[in-house]
Design a protein around this motif. Structure first.
Motif, mmCIF file in Angstrom:
data_model
loop_
_atom_site.group_PDB
_atom_site.id
_atom_site.type_symbol
_atom_site.label_atom_id
_atom_site.label_comp_id
_atom_site.label_asym_id
_atom_site.label_seq_id
_atom_site.Cartn_x
_atom_site.Cartn_y
_atom_site.Cartn_z
ATOM 1 N N ALA A 174 -19.170 47.358 -21.200
ATOM 2 C CA ALA A 174 -19.117 46.445 -22.342
ATOM 3 C C ALA A 174 -20.430 45.677 -22.475
ATOM 4 O O ALA A 174 -20.981 45.531 -23.572
ATOM 5 N N LEU A 175 -20.947 45.244 -21.320
ATOM 6 C CA LEU A 175 -22.211 44.511 -21.305
ATOM 7 C C LEU A 175 -23.338 45.376 -21.863
ATOM 8 O O LEU A 175 -24.150 44.922 -22.683
ATOM 9 N N ALA A 176 -23.360 46.653 -21.428
ATOM 10 C CA ALA A 176 -24.412 47.563 -21.885
ATOM 11 C C ALA A 176 -24.362 47.720 -23.394
ATOM 12 O O ALA A 176 -25.399 47.771 -24.064
ATOM 13 N N MET A 177 -23.142 47.781 -23.961
ATOM 14 C CA MET A 177 -23.017 47.980 -25.406
ATOM 15 C C MET A 177 -23.459 46.737 -26.173
ATOM 16 O O MET A 177 -24.109 46.832 -27.208
ATOM 17 N N LEU B 218 -14.202 38.421 -22.419
ATOM 18 C CA LEU B 218 -15.240 37.479 -22.833
ATOM 19 C C LEU B 218 -16.335 38.199 -23.623
ATOM 20 O O LEU B 218 -16.749 37.760 -24.699
ATOM 21 N N VAL B 219 -16.769 39.350 -23.077
ATOM 22 C CA VAL B 219 -17.813 40.126 -23.749
ATOM 23 C C VAL B 219 -17.313 40.596 -25.114
ATOM 24 O O VAL B 219 -18.013 40.523 -26.119
ATOM 25 N N LYS B 220 -16.040 41.064 -25.144
ATOM 26 C CA LYS B 220 -15.465 41.531 -26.414
ATOM 27 C C LYS B 220 -15.434 40.406 -27.442
ATOM 28 O O LYS B 220 -15.690 40.601 -28.627
ATOM 29 N N TYR B 221 -15.125 39.185 -26.953
ATOM 30 C CA TYR B 221 -15.008 38.042 -27.838
ATOM 31 C C TYR B 221 -16.334 37.742 -28.534
ATOM 32 O O TYR B 221 -16.370 37.381 -29.709
ATOM 33 N N PHE B 222 -17.428 37.935 -27.777
ATOM 34 C CA PHE B 222 -18.738 37.637 -28.339
ATOM 35 C C PHE B 222 -19.381 38.854 -28.992
ATOM 36 O O PHE B 222 -20.474 38.749 -29.547
ATOM 37 N N ALA B 223 -18.735 40.021 -28.891
ATOM 38 C CA ALA B 223 -19.341 41.236 -29.437
ATOM 39 C C ALA B 223 -19.238 41.244 -30.959
ATOM 40 O O ALA B 223 -18.363 40.606 -31.540
ATOM 41 N N VAL C 167 -19.568 46.538 -35.248
ATOM 42 C CA VAL C 167 -20.420 47.570 -34.644
ATOM 43 C C VAL C 167 -20.063 47.785 -33.170
ATOM 44 O O VAL C 167 -19.803 48.895 -32.736
ATOM 45 N N GLN C 168 -20.047 46.658 -32.404
ATOM 46 C CA GLN C 168 -19.926 46.808 -30.943
ATOM 47 C C GLN C 168 -18.471 46.870 -30.464
ATOM 48 O O GLN C 168 -18.151 47.642 -29.567
ATOM 49 N N LEU C 169 -17.606 46.069 -31.076
ATOM 50 C CA LEU C 169 -16.241 45.967 -30.564
ATOM 51 C C LEU C 169 -15.491 47.306 -30.551
ATOM 52 O O LEU C 169 -14.843 47.641 -29.553
ATOM 53 N N PRO C 170 -15.587 48.106 -31.662
ATOM 54 C CA PRO C 170 -14.878 49.397 -31.607
ATOM 55 C C PRO C 170 -15.382 50.270 -30.471
ATOM 56 O O PRO C 170 -14.595 50.945 -29.786
ATOM 57 N N GLY C 171 -16.705 50.249 -30.232
ATOM 58 C CA GLY C 171 -17.289 51.056 -29.148
ATOM 59 C C GLY C 171 -16.703 50.679 -27.805
ATOM 60 O O GLY C 171 -16.304 51.532 -27.010
ATOM 61 N N ILE C 172 -16.626 49.361 -27.566
ATOM 62 C CA ILE C 172 -16.085 48.889 -26.284
ATOM 63 C C ILE C 172 -14.624 49.317 -26.143
ATOM 64 O O ILE C 172 -14.201 49.840 -25.109
ATOM 65 N N THR C 173 -13.875 49.102 -27.235
ATOM 66 C CA THR C 173 -12.440 49.431 -27.181
ATOM 67 C C THR C 173 -12.227 50.918 -26.898
ATOM 68 O O THR C 173 -11.402 51.287 -26.060
ATOM 69 N N LEU D 178 -7.151 40.161 -7.451
ATOM 70 C CA LEU D 178 -7.878 38.993 -7.957
ATOM 71 C C LEU D 178 -9.149 39.409 -8.686
ATOM 72 O O LEU D 178 -9.409 38.991 -9.818
ATOM 73 N N VAL D 179 -9.952 40.251 -8.009
ATOM 74 C CA VAL D 179 -11.231 40.665 -8.590
ATOM 75 C C VAL D 179 -10.995 41.455 -9.882
ATOM 76 O O VAL D 179 -11.702 41.267 -10.871
ATOM 77 N N SER D 180 -9.958 42.312 -9.887
ATOM 78 C CA SER D 180 -9.630 43.075 -11.090
ATOM 79 C C SER D 180 -9.380 42.156 -12.272
ATOM 80 O O SER D 180 -9.927 42.354 -13.359
ATOM 81 N N SER D 181 -8.538 41.145 -12.060
ATOM 82 C CA SER D 181 -8.186 40.309 -13.207
ATOM 83 C C SER D 181 -9.375 39.456 -13.621
ATOM 84 O O SER D 181 -9.561 39.176 -14.800
ATOM 85 N N PHE D 182 -10.219 39.086 -12.644
ATOM 86 C CA PHE D 182 -11.431 38.331 -12.982
ATOM 87 C C PHE D 182 -12.334 39.160 -13.897
ATOM 88 O O PHE D 182 -12.789 38.683 -14.937
ATOM 89 N N PHE D 183 -12.559 40.426 -13.513
ATOM 90 C CA PHE D 183 -13.439 41.275 -14.317
ATOM 91 C C PHE D 183 -12.796 41.640 -15.659
ATOM 92 O O PHE D 183 -13.499 41.818 -16.647
ATOM 93 N N SER D 184 -11.468 41.762 -15.692
ATOM 94 C CA SER D 184 -10.799 41.998 -16.978
ATOM 95 C C SER D 184 -11.066 40.838 -17.930
ATOM 96 O O SER D 184 -11.297 41.036 -19.127
ATOM 97 N N SER D 185 -11.054 39.629 -17.367
ATOM 98 C CA SER D 185 -11.340 38.461 -18.199
ATOM 99 C C SER D 185 -12.783 38.503 -18.684
ATOM 100 O O SER D 185 -13.076 38.137 -19.825
ATOM 101 N N LEU D 186 -13.685 38.942 -17.804
ATOM 102 C CA LEU D 186 -15.090 39.051 -18.223
ATOM 103 C C LEU D 186 -15.226 40.064 -19.365
ATOM 104 O O LEU D 186 -15.992 39.844 -20.306
#
Lengths: 259, 343
Positions: free
Chosen positions: B114-117, B172-177, B181-187, B161-169
């Motif tokens: 997601a970050l890369a996109m 977060l990225v999706k929210y700001f995408a 253009v970017q959101l469909p790619g991530i999804t 714990l780490v899984s849910s933390f990264f899911s939240s991240l």
């Protein structure tokens, strides 16, 4: 040539000693029974002797070699541990389970060879389970499972065999089957240590007994001489009586009030 | 006189070994058959000639070599990696409901992708960031687990714990995408898929897969010992923590490499080891190679459906879920009927 523990002291929590200065000697050809109430330190002592736990004080040597200088693989070639139940997460067959005993003889990236399978056959023959080789252990009776674990210990080819309550959860016939098997193995030259909750097991099948109370040695020696209603009362906190048949066989029972 | 193994038992051993060999070879004919399928149907003779030399039109050669083959090789490797790491993780966690995502590798890879996109460095940077994200998440889970004592249970807990933390991240990225253009790619990436896979993506996957698979194949008999209780394994001379760590590293390498190409694909890593265990038994000596072959075969089949069933691609994770869940249920029911419960 013996398995020697000297001044073994162990605490799970600092300054609360489960074992305090316990010493013992196990010779090849002998069976030593560890007796004591729940929480007296039997299992911890057994786990120290097979190297799963390291005592905070004291030293254990096997045939003159200190545990601290042995790798876990070398230690496993000298000492085999037989737990009460097989705790595998999957339903292995009898043969697969006994083959695990060959682990210290198989290289880190290796797999068992023909020789290992032959050792498994020998071990299964010794405990009389050849016919059950291909059965999943989950389909066996409690007594048979215990014998599978003993066979695994034998496949390990260690001179010392340590058993955790080999007579627990078995009917009288299976108790006899397992304990006389253990006795026979000692007669073939293995040094055996077994924990038990039954003083009569030590009396019937043991050469030596070590009675623990609150992590300390209460009594030690030939079970026929050491075990008495008085010492058992000290160990377990209830009174005992002796049953004797006149031919030299005796047994201990808790003393209950006459009806 | 020592009793020799009975005839019936020998036959069953030979049959199991033959079954494993068959499962390992199974992906090859499926891969060949899959080369024929697609928007342009090809004949077996044409594909054979294009693969192994001979006169074929250049467009056909390009279609086979540059479009279909890299995608199918990627599908086979992804399937193998997910199945083998799933089998290994079920072993070391002593739990048949575990798969290699338990330590957070998918969530971490999802964040990386997601970050890369969002940063606009896809597709070249996507594979690298997704891979790195996967390794980072598992690294954190292992560190956390070790800090809490290093037992199996705390390791699983740290993974959750780490899984849910990264899911939240990821959220977060999706929210700001950029939503158009970017959101469909991530999804779409998070739903998994192998469309537009090129050789340049397959090579890194192949190298990582090679390392992880060779490692786990070498360790596969020793893996059995990790399915015993920890004191039992120790008493058999095993350095439990060391071997477990090695398996986590190798399994994570396999999963991260797979997910960084395919996106998130569930269920294969859970069901394939179960199916393999039902066929060849729980001994990892046979289970690991059987899972490898079956995983590749299954993902090739899923990918064929994904690219040919509808005019547009169906994301892989949707298919594995829609088909995988009923299959799992059927396996479960069959096992119950056989008696003895689930194992």
């Amino acid at each position: 040539m013996s398995l020697v523990g000297e001044g073994i002291t162990y605490a799970y929590v600092p300054n609360r000693f489960v074992l305090a200065d316990v010493s013992l000697v196990v010779e090849p050809g002998n069976t030593l029974f560890l007796l004591g109430a729940n929480g007296s330190g039997k299992t911890t002592l057994l786990e120290c002797l097979c190297g799963v736990r390291s005592p905070q004080l004291g030293e254990i040597t096997v045939d003159g070699v200190a545990f601290s200088t042995l790798s876990s693989r070398e230690r496993a070639k000298r000492i085999a541990y037989v737990p009460q139940f097989p705790e595998a997460a999957f339903a292995y067959t009898v043969e697969e389970m006994v083959l695990f005993g060959r682990a210290p003889h198989v290289g880190p990236f290796g797999r068992p060879t023909k020789k290992d399978y032959e050792k498994v056959e020998e071990a299964l023959a010794l405990v009389g389970l050849e016919g059950l080789r291909a059965r999943p252990i989950t389909t066996l009776s409690g007594g048979e499972r215990r014998l599978v674990l003993i066979a695994r210990g034998l496949a390990q080819e260690a001179p010392y065999l340590l058993l955790d309550e080999p007579d627990a959860h078995l009917d009288p016939a299976n108790q006899h089957r397992v304990l006389s098997m253990v006795q026979a193995l000692a007669e073939k030259g293995l040094g055996v240590v077994a924990t038990t909750h039954n003083p009569n097991s030590a009396l019937l099948y043991g050469h030596k007994v070590l009675l623990l109370r609150a992590g300390k040695t209460l009594a030690e020696g030939d079970p026929r001489h050491v075990l008495s209603p008085e010492i058992l009362t000290e160990a377990y906190g209830i009174s005992f009586q002796v049953l004797a048949n006149g031919a030299g066989t005796k047994a201990f029972l808790p003393r209950v009030r006459a009806i | 006189m020592r009793a020799l193994p009975g005839r019936a038992e020998r036959i069953s051993q030979v049959r199991r070994a033959g079954l494993v060999l068959g499962l390992c070879l199974l992906p090859l004919p499926i891969l060949f058959g899959s080369l024929l399928l697609g928007r342009v149907q090809l004949g077996a003779g044409e594909v054979w000639t294009a693969l192994f030399g001979g006169a074929v039109p250049e467009t056909m050669r390009a279609l086979v070599w540059r479009v279909r083959l890299p995608r199918l090789v990627a599908a086979a490797l992804v399937g193998t990696n997910l199945a083998v790491s799933g089998a290994a993780f079920q072993g070391i966690f002593r739990n048949p409901l575990v798969e290699s995502r338990i330590l957070g590798v998918s969530a971490g890879a999802g964040f990386g992708a997601a970050l890369a996109m969002v940063l606009g460095i896809a597709p070249a940077g996507l594979q690298i960031l997704a891979f790195a994200g996967g390794l980072l998440a598992v690294g954190l889970a292992v560190l956390l687990g070790t800090a809490f004592g290093g037992g199996i249970l705390v390791l699983v807990l740290s993974g959750v714990l780490v899984s849910s933390f990264f899911s939240s991240l990821v959220s977060l990225v999706k929210y700001f995408a950029d939503p158009y253009v970017q959101l469909p790619g991530i999804t779409f990436w998070l739903m998994g898929g192998l469309s537009a896979v090129r050789w340049s993506q397959v090579w890194p996957l192949a190298v990582a897969s090679g390392v992880g698979l060779v490692g786990l194949v070498l360790l596969r008999w020793r893996l059995n010992l990790l399915t015993l209780s920890e004191p039992e394994a120790q008493s058999l001379g095993l350095s439990v923590r060391k071997v477990r760590f090695a398996v986590v590293v190798l399994g994570t390498l396999l999963t991260a490499a797979a997910v960084s190409v395919s996106g998130v694909v569930g269920w294969v890593g859970l069901i394939v080891p179960h199916a393999a265990r039902a066929l060849v038994g729980p001994d990892h000596l046979l289970l690991i190679p059987a899972s490898a072959g079956l995983g590749a075969a299954v993902l090739l089949l899923f990918d064929n459906i994904s690219r040919t069933a509808l005019p547009t691609e169906i994301p892989l994770d949707i298919l594995t879920g829609l088909i995988g869940v009923p299959v799992f249920f059927l396996l479960f029911m069959r096992q119950l009927k056989k008696g003895g419960g689930w194992r």
